[in-house]
Design a protein around this motif. Structure first.
Motif, mmCIF file in Angstrom:
data_model
loop_
_atom_site.group_PDB
_atom_site.id
_atom_site.type_symbol
_atom_site.label_atom_id
_atom_site.label_comp_id
_atom_site.label_asym_id
_atom_site.label_seq_id
_atom_site.Cartn_x
_atom_site.Cartn_y
_atom_site.Cartn_z
ATOM 1 N N ARG A 259 0.839 -1.196 0.000
ATOM 2 C CA ARG A 259 0.000 0.000 0.000
ATOM 3 C C ARG A 259 0.881 1.255 0.000
ATOM 4 N N PRO A 260 0.687 2.156 -0.963
ATOM 5 C CA PRO A 260 1.505 3.373 -0.986
ATOM 6 C C PRO A 260 0.794 4.557 -0.324
ATOM 7 N N GLN A 261 1.562 5.379 0.369
ATOM 8 C CA GLN A 261 1.080 6.659 0.861
ATOM 9 C C GLN A 261 2.125 7.703 0.484
ATOM 10 N N THR A 262 1.881 8.422 -0.607
ATOM 11 C CA THR A 262 2.826 9.419 -1.096
ATOM 12 C C THR A 262 2.511 10.792 -0.502
ATOM 13 N N GLY A 263 3.496 11.686 -0.586
ATOM 14 C CA GLY A 263 3.345 13.023 -0.015
ATOM 15 C C GLY A 263 3.322 13.020 1.499
ATOM 16 N N LYS A 264 3.869 11.986 2.116
ATOM 17 C CA LYS A 264 3.916 11.868 3.578
ATOM 18 C C LYS A 264 5.379 11.887 4.025
ATOM 19 N N ARG A 265 5.778 12.981 4.670
ATOM 20 C CA ARG A 265 7.186 13.177 5.034
ATOM 21 C C ARG A 265 7.418 12.855 6.507
ATOM 22 N N LEU A 266 8.462 12.072 6.755
ATOM 23 C CA LEU A 266 8.868 11.743 8.118
ATOM 24 C C LEU A 266 9.268 13.022 8.848
ATOM 25 N N GLY A 267 8.697 13.224 10.038
ATOM 26 C CA GLY A 267 8.999 14.424 10.820
ATOM 27 C C GLY A 267 8.036 15.558 10.573
ATOM 28 N N VAL A 268 7.240 15.445 9.499
ATOM 29 C CA VAL A 268 6.235 16.473 9.197
ATOM 30 C C VAL A 268 4.836 15.886 9.324
ATOM 31 N N ASP A 269 4.580 14.804 8.622
ATOM 32 C CA ASP A 269 3.254 14.187 8.624
ATOM 33 C C ASP A 269 3.130 13.029 9.611
ATOM 34 N N PHE A 270 4.246 12.504 10.052
ATOM 35 C CA PHE A 270 4.232 11.395 11.007
ATOM 36 C C PHE A 270 5.618 11.248 11.627
ATOM 37 N N THR A 271 5.699 10.484 12.682
ATOM 38 C CA THR A 271 6.984 10.129 13.308
ATOM 39 C C THR A 271 7.043 8.608 13.436
ATOM 40 N N ILE A 272 8.226 8.087 13.705
ATOM 41 C CA ILE A 272 8.346 6.637 13.928
ATOM 42 C C ILE A 272 7.541 6.250 15.164
ATOM 43 N N LYS A 273 7.553 7.127 16.144
ATOM 44 C CA LYS A 273 6.782 6.886 17.369
ATOM 45 C C LYS A 273 5.300 6.760 17.044
ATOM 46 N N SER A 274 4.781 7.656 16.198
ATOM 47 C CA SER A 274 3.347 7.600 15.864
ATOM 48 C C SER A 274 3.013 6.347 15.055
ATOM 49 N N LEU A 275 3.940 5.896 14.208
ATOM 50 C CA LEU A 275 3.700 4.663 13.451
ATOM 51 C C LEU A 275 3.574 3.473 14.389
ATOM 52 N N LYS A 276 4.455 3.410 15.369
ATOM 53 C CA LYS A 276 4.394 2.299 16.324
ATOM 54 C C LYS A 276 3.102 2.346 17.134
ATOM 55 N N GLU A 277 2.694 3.556 17.491
ATOM 56 C CA GLU A 277 1.461 3.703 18.266
ATOM 57 C C GLU A 277 0.230 3.319 17.448
ATOM 58 N N SER A 278 0.337 3.414 16.112
ATOM 59 C CA SER A 278 -0.805 3.074 15.266
ATOM 60 C C SER A 278 -0.814 1.602 14.850
#
Length: 825
Positions: A259-278
């Protein structure tokens, strides 16, 4: 008769009198290696590797010939036994001359089975060749266009005439599949239940995502740019890698379940922490190296001084920066050459590349440099930039000639200015392309609690085998770890990281890597014995058709036009097949790896001692690989093997060997299937693979009514070889020439794979339903008139089940006994 008590490696068992230790161990599930043992055969010169330690005996004994005694206590893996086996293996290896794996495959960063896919191409099995490539490289369309092809640098064909165009052949099968809409995309497997986030849609990220999806994981790629591709899209110009080709390759990866999600920048649109929480259980960092290295010279911040990566990124997004008539590109990396060639196509009058070292030291592909020169790009070597000044509407560059310093402690020489050689030149635009490093600005955010450790050069630290960073569940690969390297290296990093993530998610212990022993006739060309090539006829290689420089500089269309099918067939057949055809069953290599034999290269044979004999219709005899185990001679029931040795040493190995197959041979193949070191190999095997890559399928030999059980060794849709299990009735491992060697028809180019119906004198492809309906109609017309007007002839190339159904159909349905069977090849 009373049983004898035996204790072996702590296990107690009771065996019949007359049992040898080797057979007793087998019953207990204890594996004792042997290279010479054939049941019920006397061995004149035992290999000695089956030695074990028996309590109360001073010397080690051979398990293949020592009878069990009551109360015997045996140790099969004591330190003393292991050391003895290592010494035996070292002695055998010192007399073994050959290559385990072809040097091209060993040189490939991804470890692709190059010899294997070349053999598939030579047989016209283009999709099978593509499958083999995609086991290690999911981007063959792209890599086939931009790879620096390290593999070709060690292709031994150059010692005859010219090296093979390996990379062009890789591109050919990928193009063939694309043109025929058969790119071998496997449907997504059942879900594993795990979610994995891949940050970065470049080569490393796409590779990791593809292989993770094939493992059943739910994979999402987060990409900062508008489209996936990374540097393939935004760092490589259209004339080298067309976007439509890249789009097709990315589409195939997404079809695998990504699954692709383009236009999503690390540190702007999400963090590694938020990915783990999701809910993502693992995260892969494939963020590449997008930041341009600074020159640290005065004037670098002036208007008109651009970044090479940013310049190419703009072009990749459909924007054309203004450059003026004169452009100076600073640097020697691939980005510098691509930038210069792009400027030529933009209509720039004068394009120069300034590099502070020589061309030989230039990290950019030398082939691309030569092509750039053909297009009008001028290269100025051994020149450094010291200052940039703005003068009216142009930029003034102050340069100095460079020379190399005396070697430092590591032996490296650095470019230093040569006083008095200062010079100036003018340019409208200066483009800096001296190297790149990862963008780690996201680590500075307060919201980001996950911050992997990094080196001073800005690359992320990972475990050599785990690919895991200092943060649990966070992995990394590609340019973010190694710095800017080649596309194929990034792809390899992504694939290996995917395997490491699979191990992590499945909570399995990390498999201890045992370095495979890879024997070689010579690592360097100067080490090779040229007698190996004396019977190879000269045949020059095929050249890639390209557009003429004066035409191609007018647009951004692709330069290289690709091989035709005929060209690919001719070129692939030039392969010397350096790797061992018996790789999948080489016990010598397997045992040497298992016992971690530290074999010294200096102890290897440097020269070929014997000519290779290919006179037998099915078997190649290579005495250079023979370890004098005598299994071939002892397995032959017809006295067709003449194996003799002279001048035996203290280890029981001869100085000279003679190995001949005489006229008594019935081509049953028992000798070649029992050879443990490749001294005998099958001509039909053109696909060298490890044993763990082979799928074994048992079936019944179709060539006669004996019903012999055969074992098909399959890789993909290709039959590698046929053998038989000694435990299976009724043939107990025995086969005739047809059963052992008669499967070449499976891949024959004239084999019908689709029904053909004749219409107006020509055959046309039809569906199975239409073909069967037509046959049924015609059969009914004849049967209703005279059943004996029909006859059924079955083929030895059909299975026994199919042949049985045919005769039943003719007798029970048609009503005739006109049935025959052809058992000839």
């Amino acid at each position: 008769m009373s049983k004898l008590e035996l204790k072996i490696d702590g296990q107690t068992l009771w065996v019949d009198p007359g049992t040898i230790i080797l057979d007793a161990a087998l019953k207990a599930g204890v594996s004792i290696p042997t290279l010479c043992y054939i049941p019920n055969k006397a061995i004149e010169h035992p290999c000695g590797i089956c030695v074990v330690e028996v309590e109360g005996k001073e010397e080690l004994v051979q398990a293949c010939s020592t009878l069990v005694e009551d109360g015997m206590v045996v140790a099969s893996r004591s330190d003393r036994v292991i050391k003895a086996r290592q010494q035996v293996l070292e002695q055998m290896l010192s007399r073994h001359y050959g290559d385990c794996i072809a040097p091209c495959s060993l040189t490939c960063p991804a470890g692709i089975n190059i010899q294997g896919y070349l053999s598939r191409i030579a047989r016209g099995e283009f999709i099978e060749a593509l499958k083999l490539i995609k086991e290690k490289n999911p981007l063959p369309l792209s890599v086939g266009r931009v790879c620096p092809h390290f593999c070709e640098t060690l292709c031994r064909r150059i010692l005859v005439d010219e090296c093979l165009s390996i990379n062009h052949l890789k591109r050919f099968v990928a193009d063939f599949a694309m043109d025929h809409k058969d790119t071998h995309v496997s449907p997504p497997p059942p879900s594993s239940g795990y979610k994995v986030a891949v940050i970065g849609g470049g080569p490393a990220g796409l590779s990791a995502a593809y292989y993770l999806a094939l493992m059943g994981h739910e994979v999402t790629i987060f990409e900062a740019m508008p489209e996936l591709g990374g540097m393939l899209r935004y760092g490589i110009p259209e004339f080298r890698l067309p976007k439509k080709v890249l789009n097709k390759e990315i589409e195939d990866i997404l079809r695998a379940g990504v699954r692709p999600q383009t236009g999503k920048r690390l540190g702007v649109d999400f963090t590694i922490k938020s990915l783990k929480e999701s809910g993502f259980e693992a995260v892969f960092l494939g963020i590449g190296a997008w930041q341009n290295q600074k020159l640290d010279v005065e004037g670098e911040e002036l208007d008109g001084v651009l970044s090479g990566p940013e310049f190419l990124k703009s072009m990749g997004m459909g924007q054309m920066p203004s450059t003026g008539r004169r452009v100076a590109v600073i640097g020697g990396v691939d980005t510098a050459v691509d930038t210069a060639r792009t400027c030529v196509r933009m209509g720039v009058d004068e394009v120069v590349v300034i590099y502070q070292r020589s061309m030989m030291e230039m990290p950019a592909s030398h082939r691309e440099v030569i092509e750039a020169e053909k297009e009008g790009v001028k290269f100025i070597f051994m020149t450094g930039l010291t200052k940039i000044k703005k003068e009216k509407d142009s930029l003034k560059l102050e340069t100095v000639r460079m020379k190399l310093s005396t070697p430092d402690k590591k032996g490296k020489r650095w470019p230093i200015p040569d006083p008095g050689s200062e010079d100036t030149r003018e340019a409208d635009t200066v483009i800096v392309a001296t190297g790149q490093f990862p963008d780690l600005s996201w680590m500075e955010l307060q919201d980001e609690a996950v911050k992997p450790h990094v080196l001073s050069d800005g690359t992320i630290i990972t475990g050599a085998q785990t690919f895991q960073t200092s943060e649990k569940g966070v992995f990394a690969g590609g340019d973010a770890v190694r710095g800017p390297k080649t596309v194929i290296r990034a792809i390899n990093g992504g694939r290996k990281a995917a395997e490491a993530i699979q191990t992590y998610l499945s909570k399995k212990p990390l498999h201890r890597y045992k370095r495979q022993l890879n024997f070689t006739k010579g690592k360097k060309f100067e080490d090779l014995d040229l007698h190996n090539f004396e019977n190879v006829p000269m045949r020059l290689g095929e050249k890639m058709p390209v557009r003429a420089p004066e035409r191609r500089i007018r647009d951004f269309d692709e330069i290289e036009l690709g091989f035709t099918e005929e060209t690919a067939l001719r070129e692939s057949k030039r392969c010397l097949e350096c790797g061992c055809a018996a790789l999948s069953k080489c016990k010598l290599r397997k045992l040497s790896t298992e016992y971690e034999v530290r074999f010294r290269i200096s102890s290897m044979l440097k020269r070929r001692k014997y000519e290779i004999n290919s006179c037998h219709p099915f078997i190649v005899i290579d005495p250079n690989k023979c370890i004098f185990c005598q299994r071939c001679k002892n397995s032959c029931e017809y006295d067709a093997l003449e194996l003799t040795g002279t001048n035996f040493d203290n280890d029981g190995l001869p100085e000279q060997i003679s190995l001949i197959i005489n006229e008594k041979c019935v081509s049953c193949g028992a000798c070649v299937d029992n050879c443990p070191a490749g001294g005998l190999s099958k001509k039909s095997i053109t696909l060298p693979v490890d044993a763990n890559e082979i799928k074994k399928v048992k079936t019944v030999c179709p060539f006669c009514g004996c019903g012999c059980v055969i074992e098909l060794n399959i890789k993909g849709n290709s039959i590698v070889e046929v053998n038989a299990d000694p435990e299976d009735a009724p043939n107990f491992g025995n086969l005739c020439v047809k059963g052992r060697f008669g499967t070449s028809f499976v891949s024959h180019p004239q084999r019908l794979k689709k029904p053909l119906i004749r219409k107006r004198g020509y055959f046309w492809e039809a569906s199975w339903e239409d073909a069967i309906s037509l046959i049924a109609q015609k059969f009914l017309e004849i049967r209703n008139n005279d059943p004996d007007g029909l006859a059924g002839l079955s083929s030895a190339r059909c299975t026994n089940e199919e042949n049985y159904l045919l005769q039943k159909f003719m007798r029970a349905v048609i009503g005739t006994n006109n049935v025959d069977h052809c058992a000839r090849l």
